[in-house]
Design a protein around this motif. Structure first.
Motif, mmCIF file in Angstrom:
data_model
loop_
_atom_site.group_PDB
_atom_site.id
_atom_site.type_symbol
_atom_site.label_atom_id
_atom_site.label_comp_id
_atom_site.label_asym_id
_atom_site.label_seq_id
_atom_site.Cartn_x
_atom_site.Cartn_y
_atom_site.Cartn_z
ATOM 1 N N ILE A 290 0.842 -1.203 0.000
ATOM 2 C CA ILE A 290 0.000 0.000 0.000
ATOM 3 C C ILE A 290 0.876 1.252 0.000
ATOM 4 O O ILE A 290 0.652 2.188 -0.771
ATOM 5 N N ALA A 291 1.884 1.267 0.870
ATOM 6 C CA ALA A 291 2.770 2.431 0.954
ATOM 7 C C ALA A 291 3.479 2.671 -0.371
ATOM 8 O O ALA A 291 3.615 3.818 -0.823
ATOM 9 N N TRP A 292 3.942 1.595 -1.015
ATOM 10 C CA TRP A 292 4.625 1.742 -2.302
ATOM 11 C C TRP A 292 3.703 2.349 -3.343
ATOM 12 O O TRP A 292 4.118 3.205 -4.141
ATOM 13 N N THR A 293 2.442 1.936 -3.353
ATOM 14 C CA THR A 293 1.489 2.455 -4.326
ATOM 15 C C THR A 293 1.311 3.962 -4.143
ATOM 16 O O THR A 293 1.288 4.720 -5.114
ATOM 17 N N LEU A 294 1.212 4.412 -2.905
ATOM 18 C CA LEU A 294 1.062 5.838 -2.632
ATOM 19 C C LEU A 294 2.340 6.610 -2.896
ATOM 20 O O LEU A 294 2.323 7.841 -2.965
ATOM 21 N N ALA A 318 -0.667 1.304 7.609
ATOM 22 C CA ALA A 318 0.375 1.414 6.584
ATOM 23 C C ALA A 318 0.769 2.866 6.357
ATOM 24 O O ALA A 318 1.902 3.162 5.940
ATOM 25 N N LEU A 319 -0.138 3.784 6.643
ATOM 26 C CA LEU A 319 0.126 5.201 6.416
ATOM 27 C C LEU A 319 1.137 5.765 7.405
ATOM 28 O O LEU A 319 1.623 6.890 7.224
ATOM 29 N N ASN A 320 1.460 4.994 8.439
ATOM 30 C CA ASN A 320 2.445 5.450 9.416
ATOM 31 C C ASN A 320 3.873 5.420 8.874
ATOM 32 O O ASN A 320 4.772 6.022 9.460
ATOM 33 N N ASN A 321 4.074 4.712 7.762
ATOM 34 C CA ASN A 321 5.417 4.625 7.176
ATOM 35 C C ASN A 321 5.301 4.594 5.663
ATOM 36 O O ASN A 321 5.316 3.532 5.042
ATOM 37 N N LEU A 322 5.187 5.782 5.075
ATOM 38 C CA LEU A 322 5.076 5.888 3.617
ATOM 39 C C LEU A 322 6.416 6.204 2.956
ATOM 40 O O LEU A 322 6.514 6.196 1.725
ATOM 41 N N HIS A 323 7.431 6.484 3.742
ATOM 42 C CA HIS A 323 8.722 6.890 3.183
ATOM 43 C C HIS A 323 9.530 5.677 2.725
ATOM 44 O O HIS A 323 9.599 4.658 3.418
ATOM 45 N N GLU A 328 15.842 1.322 -0.843
ATOM 46 C CA GLU A 328 14.676 0.434 -0.794
ATOM 47 C C GLU A 328 13.976 0.367 -2.152
ATOM 48 O O GLU A 328 13.564 -0.716 -2.592
ATOM 49 N N ILE A 329 13.861 1.503 -2.820
ATOM 50 C CA ILE A 329 13.240 1.508 -4.151
ATOM 51 C C ILE A 329 14.090 0.698 -5.126
ATOM 52 O O ILE A 329 13.578 -0.088 -5.940
ATOM 53 N N THR A 330 15.398 0.860 -5.053
ATOM 54 C CA THR A 330 16.300 0.079 -5.915
ATOM 55 C C THR A 330 16.143 -1.413 -5.640
ATOM 56 O O THR A 330 16.101 -2.230 -6.574
#
Length: 338
Positions: A290-294, A318-323, A328-330
């Motif tokens: 969910i966080a990745w989608t946002l 899940a909104l508590n950790n959206l960063h 991590e993206i790599t």
């Protein structure tokens, strides 16, 4: 619909708006909650209305102000709208101005040539039927659910424009349109004077088709987006890490949403690697998905589904950790490309 409990008066949690962040929907004045609740499954005629009610109450208590329906959600067709309508009359009617309620038409709904597609007759008739089932005076958003190649796009957009001008809806949206079709719809609606508010496409870690042109169109034109299938029908959870459990959706002989290609060893290996990354972020895999989608700046809101209230609470957490760090993206992109 199964009902088995008394119906005490529902009073929404006073602190509900402190639990949710709201984002501008494109260049409109509408702000959507980062999470919205979809009523595609678990609100049908074979489901518990008591559980459905608890899920809707829980969602609103956590600041989820947007409930998303469609004419053929069930089973049977229309059942989700009828279920919602019953609960709305009981619990939410006096909160109407705090809610954003949407429905859609496009897929098959009734027999014959006028029960599917994008014609003016089908869309207006279906909207009227949906309003009756829900007991609403109007929808906040009414969507064309899917592109109809057999109907001129101008006719479909004119029907959406009329639905707004006749007071049946406040805004219009489209769903499952490709980038070029979306651009054309935007231009037609703009000329008609009813701008496109929002697009609803499928989007998740495994299905990123919207990144190939659609998100550019939406950002350039100031159109919002609300994405569905965030968890890839449950694949992006820890449910299948140790094989297919008995009584799961994938194990049911009649299931049609998950196929063998969705649960291959190679794919489950990727799910396992993603799950390890989520644990390092102190999130469940579903929460990280969910966080990745946002994380995509073109995404205004995510449509979550649920079978019980606790799943809604978990999604909100899940909104508590959206960063996400660049590393991590790599790592996520490397896992998905393997």
């Amino acid at each position: 619909m199964i009902t088995n409990e008394p119906n005490p008066l529902y009073v929404a949690a006073p602190e509900r708006y402190s639990k949710m962040t709201y984002s501008a929907c494109g260049r409109s004045g509408i702000r959507l909650p980062q999470l919205s609740l979809g009523l595609w499954q678990n609100f049908g005629a074979n489901d518990s209305q008591s559980n459905a009610r608890h899920m809707l109450n829980t969602a609103f208590d956590h600041g989820i102000t947007h409930f998303d329906l469609a004419n053929n959600y069930g089973p049977h067709y229309g059942a989700a709208e009828s279920c919602f309508g019953s609960i709305y009359q009981q619990d939410f009617k006096h909160y109407r101005d705090e809610l954003l309620i949407s429905s859609k038409a496009g897929y098959d709904m009734w027999p014959g040539p006028y029960g599917v597609g994008g014609s003016r007759k089908y869309l207006i008739s279906s909207c009227d039927q949906s309003l009756k089932r829900t007991g609403l005076d109007y929808f906040d958003i009414f969507y064309h659910h899917c592109m109809d190649p057999d109907t001129p796009l101008e006719e479909t957009m004119q029907a959406l424009d009329y639905i707004v001008r006749s007071g049946r809806a406040l805004y219009v949206g489209i769903s499952n349109y490709q980038p070029q079709q979306t651009q054309q719809a935007i231009e037609i609606l703009r000329q008609l004077g009813t701008p496109l508010l929002i697009h609803q496409p499928r989007y998740n870690l495994f299905d990123r088709w919207i990144e190939n042109g659609l998100t550019d169109v939406l950002k350039n034109e100031g159109v919002g987006s609300i994405v569905f299938s965030l968890l890839a029908q449950g694949v992006l959870t820890n449910k299948y890490l140790n094989g297919i459990p008995k009584n799961s959706r994938a194990a049911l002989e009649h299931q049609v949403y998950l196929a063998d290609k969705d649960l291959t060893p190679a794919k489950l290996s990727k799910v396992s690697a993603l799950n390890t990354l989520a644990e390092n972020r102190q999130q469940s895999l579903a929460q990280m998905a969910i966080a990745w989608t946002l994380h995509n700046e073109a995404v205004t809101s995510c449509l979550i589904g649920a079978s019980r209230p606790t799943q809604i609470v978990d999604s909100v957490n899940a909104l508590n950790n959206l960063h996400f760090t660049p590393q991590e993206i790599t790592t996520i992109n490397h896992i998905l490309k393997e």
